[in-house]
Scaffold this motif. Structure first.
Motif, mmCIF file in Angstrom:
data_model
loop_
_atom_site.group_PDB
_atom_site.id
_atom_site.type_symbol
_atom_site.label_atom_id
_atom_site.label_comp_id
_atom_site.label_asym_id
_atom_site.label_seq_id
_atom_site.Cartn_x
_atom_site.Cartn_y
_atom_site.Cartn_z
ATOM 1 N N LEU A 9 -17.790 97.708 -21.126
ATOM 2 C CA LEU A 9 -17.296 96.559 -20.526
ATOM 3 C C LEU A 9 -16.530 97.063 -19.284
ATOM 4 C CD1 LEU A 9 -15.568 94.253 -23.193
ATOM 5 C CD2 LEU A 9 -17.577 93.803 -22.066
ATOM 6 N N LEU A 10 -16.077 98.223 -19.022
ATOM 7 C CA LEU A 10 -15.316 98.867 -17.832
ATOM 8 C C LEU A 10 -16.293 99.025 -16.899
ATOM 9 C CD1 LEU A 10 -12.530 100.912 -19.746
ATOM 10 C CD2 LEU A 10 -12.394 98.467 -18.553
ATOM 11 N N ALA A 11 -17.565 99.379 -17.218
ATOM 12 C CA ALA A 11 -18.499 99.562 -16.241
ATOM 13 C C ALA A 11 -19.581 98.376 -15.934
ATOM 14 C CB ALA A 11 -19.462 100.618 -16.717
ATOM 15 N N THR A 12 -19.051 97.052 -16.256
ATOM 16 C CA THR A 12 -19.827 95.647 -15.882
ATOM 17 C C THR A 12 -19.238 95.056 -14.798
ATOM 18 O OG1 THR A 12 -20.420 95.843 -18.370
ATOM 19 C CG2 THR A 12 -20.683 93.773 -17.104
ATOM 20 N N GLN A 13 -19.960 94.459 -13.965
ATOM 21 C CA GLN A 13 -19.751 93.730 -12.877
ATOM 22 C C GLN A 13 -19.089 92.387 -13.491
ATOM 23 O OE1 GLN A 13 -19.408 94.456 -9.641
ATOM 24 N NE2 GLN A 13 -20.031 96.402 -10.293
ATOM 25 N N PRO A 14 -17.923 91.898 -12.909
ATOM 26 C CA PRO A 14 -17.333 90.558 -13.455
ATOM 27 C C PRO A 14 -18.246 89.687 -13.566
ATOM 28 C CG PRO A 14 -15.884 91.781 -11.859
ATOM 29 C CD PRO A 14 -17.241 92.426 -11.885
ATOM 30 N N SER A 42 -14.011 103.926 -28.056
ATOM 31 C CA SER A 42 -15.175 104.220 -27.265
ATOM 32 C C SER A 42 -14.788 105.031 -25.877
ATOM 33 C CB SER A 42 -16.164 103.107 -26.970
ATOM 34 O OG SER A 42 -15.529 102.343 -26.312
ATOM 35 N N THR A 43 -13.706 105.059 -25.401
ATOM 36 C CA THR A 43 -12.998 105.663 -24.425
ATOM 37 C C THR A 43 -11.579 105.503 -24.309
ATOM 38 O OG1 THR A 43 -12.961 105.158 -21.913
ATOM 39 C CG2 THR A 43 -13.127 103.315 -23.198
ATOM 40 N N ILE A 44 -11.061 106.598 -23.412
ATOM 41 C CA ILE A 44 -9.451 106.768 -23.520
ATOM 42 C C ILE A 44 -8.939 105.469 -23.014
ATOM 43 C CG2 ILE A 44 -9.738 107.771 -21.341
ATOM 44 C CD1 ILE A 44 -7.188 108.828 -24.173
ATOM 45 N N LYS A 45 -9.718 104.594 -22.079
ATOM 46 C CA LYS A 45 -8.967 103.395 -21.393
ATOM 47 C C LYS A 45 -9.328 102.209 -21.978
ATOM 48 C CE LYS A 45 -10.915 105.295 -16.827
ATOM 49 N NZ LYS A 45 -11.768 104.995 -15.748
ATOM 50 N N ASN A 46 -8.093 101.522 -21.859
ATOM 51 C CA ASN A 46 -8.132 99.983 -22.621
ATOM 52 C C ASN A 46 -8.845 99.045 -21.875
ATOM 53 O OD1 ASN A 46 -6.296 101.495 -24.612
ATOM 54 N ND2 ASN A 46 -4.517 101.121 -23.273
ATOM 55 N N ILE A 47 -8.803 98.021 -22.269
ATOM 56 C CA ILE A 47 -9.350 96.820 -21.419
ATOM 57 C C ILE A 47 -8.210 95.695 -21.784
ATOM 58 C CG2 ILE A 47 -10.784 95.418 -23.246
ATOM 59 C CD1 ILE A 47 -12.567 94.868 -20.887
ATOM 60 N N GLN A 48 -7.958 95.144 -20.612
ATOM 61 C CA GLN A 48 -6.669 94.130 -20.692
ATOM 62 C C GLN A 48 -7.223 92.640 -21.067
ATOM 63 O OE1 GLN A 48 -2.765 93.792 -18.463
ATOM 64 N NE2 GLN A 48 -3.974 92.255 -17.433
ATOM 65 N N GLY A 74 -14.448 86.148 -24.052
ATOM 66 C CA GLY A 74 -13.842 85.197 -23.062
ATOM 67 C C GLY A 74 -14.618 85.735 -21.806
ATOM 68 N N LYS A 75 -14.091 85.251 -20.576
ATOM 69 C CA LYS A 75 -14.835 85.634 -19.430
ATOM 70 C C LYS A 75 -14.338 86.810 -18.706
ATOM 71 C CE LYS A 75 -16.241 83.602 -15.093
ATOM 72 N NZ LYS A 75 -16.315 82.649 -13.831
ATOM 73 N N LEU A 76 -15.360 87.776 -18.464
ATOM 74 C CA LEU A 76 -15.018 89.051 -17.862
ATOM 75 C C LEU A 76 -14.822 88.701 -16.330
ATOM 76 C CD1 LEU A 76 -14.814 92.117 -18.652
ATOM 77 C CD2 LEU A 76 -17.171 92.493 -17.471
ATOM 78 N N VAL A 77 -13.654 89.277 -16.119
ATOM 79 C CA VAL A 77 -13.119 88.865 -14.557
ATOM 80 C C VAL A 77 -12.717 89.919 -13.905
ATOM 81 C CG1 VAL A 77 -12.723 86.365 -15.028
ATOM 82 C CG2 VAL A 77 -10.857 88.061 -15.222
ATOM 83 N N GLU A 78 -12.515 89.887 -12.440
ATOM 84 C CA GLU A 78 -11.821 91.194 -11.921
ATOM 85 C C GLU A 78 -10.361 90.914 -12.200
ATOM 86 O OE1 GLU A 78 -11.462 92.354 -7.223
ATOM 87 O OE2 GLU A 78 -12.940 90.719 -7.584
ATOM 88 N N SER A 82 -3.194 96.430 -11.489
ATOM 89 C CA SER A 82 -3.588 97.922 -11.011
ATOM 90 C C SER A 82 -3.895 98.393 -12.308
ATOM 91 C CB SER A 82 -2.863 98.735 -10.294
ATOM 92 O OG SER A 82 -1.495 98.758 -11.187
ATOM 93 N N GLY A 83 -4.839 99.522 -12.140
ATOM 94 C CA GLY A 83 -5.128 100.262 -13.541
ATOM 95 C C GLY A 83 -6.523 100.000 -14.263
ATOM 96 N N GLN A 84 -7.078 98.937 -13.807
ATOM 97 C CA GLN A 84 -8.377 98.525 -14.205
ATOM 98 C C GLN A 84 -9.013 97.726 -13.394
ATOM 99 O OE1 GLN A 84 -5.515 97.301 -16.479
ATOM 100 N NE2 GLN A 84 -5.399 95.695 -15.222
ATOM 101 N N ALA A 85 -10.649 97.620 -13.389
ATOM 102 C CA ALA A 85 -11.188 96.765 -12.432
ATOM 103 C C ALA A 85 -11.388 95.373 -12.927
ATOM 104 C CB ALA A 85 -12.669 97.524 -12.069
#
Length: 478
Positions: A9-14, A42-48, A74-78, A82-85
C-alpha cells in the motif's frame, strides 16, 4: 475484499478502494476524527487509517486499542500529514481481536530484559519486527550465496553419537526411564535398551558429517540448529542456535580466507540492499553507527594476522599501559577483549587470525610444518615457538570471533597421531576416519554462528534478542 499488505500500500499511488489488516500501534482520537496507526509486520512503517467519528459506532472505536487487530476498508488517499505519502480514509472497520489494558507491549518503552520475559509478544514491537525481517533476509542471502557459488545444501543429523570433539557439552537424547536406569558392573549407564542402542545427543556441529559431503560433492554447506549445554549466561551465548558450515574439497588456507571474507561481505551487502528501512530504524534507535560500520566492512580488506603476531601486538599494548582482564601470552586462547582490541583499536577493521597453537584447537585441524626447535612456521612464514594449526578465525568489531574455520588434516597417519596424542576414543569416529582411508583430499571449511551474524548486522547488544525464542540456562519458555 482481498487484503493488501501495508508494504505494498505504501508503494501504491493514491486512488481506489483498498483493504488492509493488521495490529494497532497507536490510536488517538477526538470528537470528530480518529487516527489509527496500523502495522501488519510486512514493513517497519505503519499506515495511517483515518476514521470519521460520525460514521462509526463509538463503542466499536473504543475497542481499538494498542495491540488490537482490525480490518480496514477505505479509499487510499494522499496523506496531508508528514511521515507517510498515503493513508486510508476508512469506510468500514472491523475489530478482529480486542486487546486489554494488560497487554504487555504497550506503547511506553520497555527494557529488553522485560521484553525477553514476554518473548511471545515482543515480536510485534518495531525493534523485534525489524530484527526478524533482517534475520529472514540473512537466511535468504546465505542460501543465495552458496547456490550461486556452486555449493550444495547438505543436511547433517541433529541426533548424533559423535561430539565433534571438544565443541561443547551436549544435551542427551533418550527414551529411557530416568528413574530406572540400567547400569553395568562398573556403575555406568547402559544404553542397550535405549531407542538407538547407544548414547546419543543433540549435535554441537555438523562439520564432521559435512566433510563427508564435501568429499563426495566437492562443496557443501549446512544451515541448521545446533545445541550446546554450556552454563553460559553471557550476551554472546545460547544453548540453541543456528550454524552455517560450508566444507570445500581441494581448498588451501589462502582460498579459505578468501571464501570467509567474500561470504561475510556478500551478507552485509545483501542487508544494506534489501533491509534499508529496518536498518535505518535500528541505526536511529539502537546503534547510531550501525550503517556506517556495515558500509565500512565492504570498503576494507580484512587483515590476515598470524596468532603469533597478534600476541606480539597485544603484549606491546600491555607494555604501553593497556589493561586486560585475562592474560594473553603465547599459547593462551584469546578472550573476546583481546580480539576486540585488535579489531576495534589496533587495526580498526575486521581481522582473520590464523595459525593458532595446537593446544587449544581441535584434533582435525591441519598442523603447520614443525621446525627443528619444536616450533612451526605458519601463514606467510610467521615463526611460532610451538606447534600451530591452520585455523582461520574471523574477528569482527563489537562481536569478537564471528567465524571459526580451518584447513582440515587430510593425512590418515597425521590425523591418527594427533588423536592418539590427545588420548581420544575413536569408537564413534570410525566413519570419519574412513574419509582419510578412502580417497582422501585436501579440504577446509568454517562455522558461522547465525545469531552472531545477526548481532553484527542489527547492532543489537544481546544474542537473546536476535532469535525469536532464546534457549539459555534455566529458560525454555515459549
Amino acid at each position: 475484499m482481498k487484503r493488501t499488505k501495508i508494504i505494498d500500500l505504501l508503494a501504491t499511488q493514491p486512488g481506489g478502494e483498498v483493504c488492509t489488516k493488521g495490529w494497532v500501534r497507536t490510536h488517538r482520537g477526538s470528537k470528530n476524527v480518529h487516527f489509527i496507526a496500523l502495522n501488519d509486520g510486512s514493513t517497519i512503517k505503519n499506515i495511517q487509517v483515518v476514521a470519521d467519528a460520525e460514521k462509526f459506532d463509538e463503542e466499536m472505536l473504543k475497542q481499538i486499542t494498542t495491540g488490537s487487530c482490525i480490518s480496514a476498508i477505505g479509499k487510499l488517499v494522499e496523506s496531508v500529514g508528514s511521515g507517510q505519502a498515503v493513508e486510508i480514509q476508512a469506510t468500514k472497520i472491523e475489530v478482529l481481536g480486542t486487546c486489554g489494558a494488560d497487554y504487555p507491549m504497550q506503547k511506553k518503552g520497555q527494557s529488553f530484559e522485560y521484553m525477553r520475559q514476554h518473548a511471545h509478544m515482543r515480536l510485534r514491537t518495531n525493534t523485534f519486527g525489524a530484527v526478524m525481517r533482517i534475520r529472514h533476509n540473512m537466511a535468504m542471502a546465505i542460501h543465495t550465496y552458496f547456490h550461486e557459488h556452486g555449493f550444495y545444501y547438505f543436511h547433517t543429523p541433529i541426533i548424533t553419537a559423535s561430539d565433534c570433539e571438544g565443541a561443547g557439552n551436549m544435551f542427551q537424547v533418550t527414551t529411557k526411564n530416568l528413574y530406572d536406569l540400567q547400569k553395568d558392573e562398573n556403575g555406568k549407564i547402559t544404553y542397550d535398551d535405549d531407542f538407538f542402542g547407544q548414547q546419543t545427543s543433540l549435535t554441537v556441529s555438523g562439520q564432521l558429517e559435512g566433510e563427508l559431503g564435501a568429499t563426495a560433492l566437492g562443496a557443501i554447506y549446512t544451515f541448521g540448529p545446533t545445541f550446546r549445554a554450556e552454563n553460559s549466561n553471557t550476551p554472546r551465548h545460547l544453548a540453541e542456535f543456528w550454524m552455517i558450515e560450508p566444507e570445500v574439497a581441494f581448498l588451501d588456507q589462502e582460498e579459505l580466507m578468501d571464501l570467509e571474507e567474500d561470504f561475510i561481505k556478500y551478507c552485509v551487502r545483501w542487508a544494506l540492499d534489501h533491509c534499508s528501512d529496518d536498518l535505518a530504524f535500528l541505526n536511529q534507535m539502537i546503534d547510531k553507527t550501525l550503517i556506517e560500520r556495515l558500509e565500512g566492512v565492504l570498503k576494507e580488506t580484512f587483515v590476515r594476522l598470524p596468532y603469533t603476531e597478534g600476541i606480539n601486538i597485544l603484549q606491546e599494548a600491555i607494555k604501553n599501559g593497556k589493561k586486560f582482564e585475562f592474560p594473553c601470552n603465547w599459547g593462551d586462547d584469546l578472550a573476546s577483549e583481546h580480539e576486540r582490541y585488535l579489531v576495534e583499536e589496533h587495526f580498526k577493521k575486521p581481522v582473520i587470525m590464523t595459525d593458532y597453537p595446537r593446544a587449544f584447537k581441535s584434533f582435525y585441524m591441519k598442523q603447520n610444518a614443525e621446525t627443528a626447535d619444536g616450533g612451526s612456521v605458519g601463514y606467510k612464514g610467521a615463526a611460532a615457538p610451538g606447534p600451530t594449526m591452520q585455523g582461520t578465525d574471523v574477528l569482527f568489531p563489537q562481536i569478537g570471533e564471528i567465524i571459526g574455520g580451518s584447513v582440515r588434516e587430510e593425512s590418515y597417519d597425521k590425523l591418527m597421531a594427533e588423536i592418539k596424542r590427545r588420548d581420544m576414543d575413536t569408537t564413534h569416529l570410525w566413519w570419519y576416519l574412513d574419509t582419510r582411508r578412502f580417497g582422501t583430499c585436501p579440504h577446509g571449511g568454517f562455522g558461522l554462528g547465525f545469531e552472531r551474524l545477526i548481532l553484527f548486522i542489527t547492532g543489537m547488544q544481546n544474542i537473546r534478542d536476535v532469535i525469536p525464542f532464546p534457549r539459555t540456562p534455566k529458560n525454555a519458555e515459549f
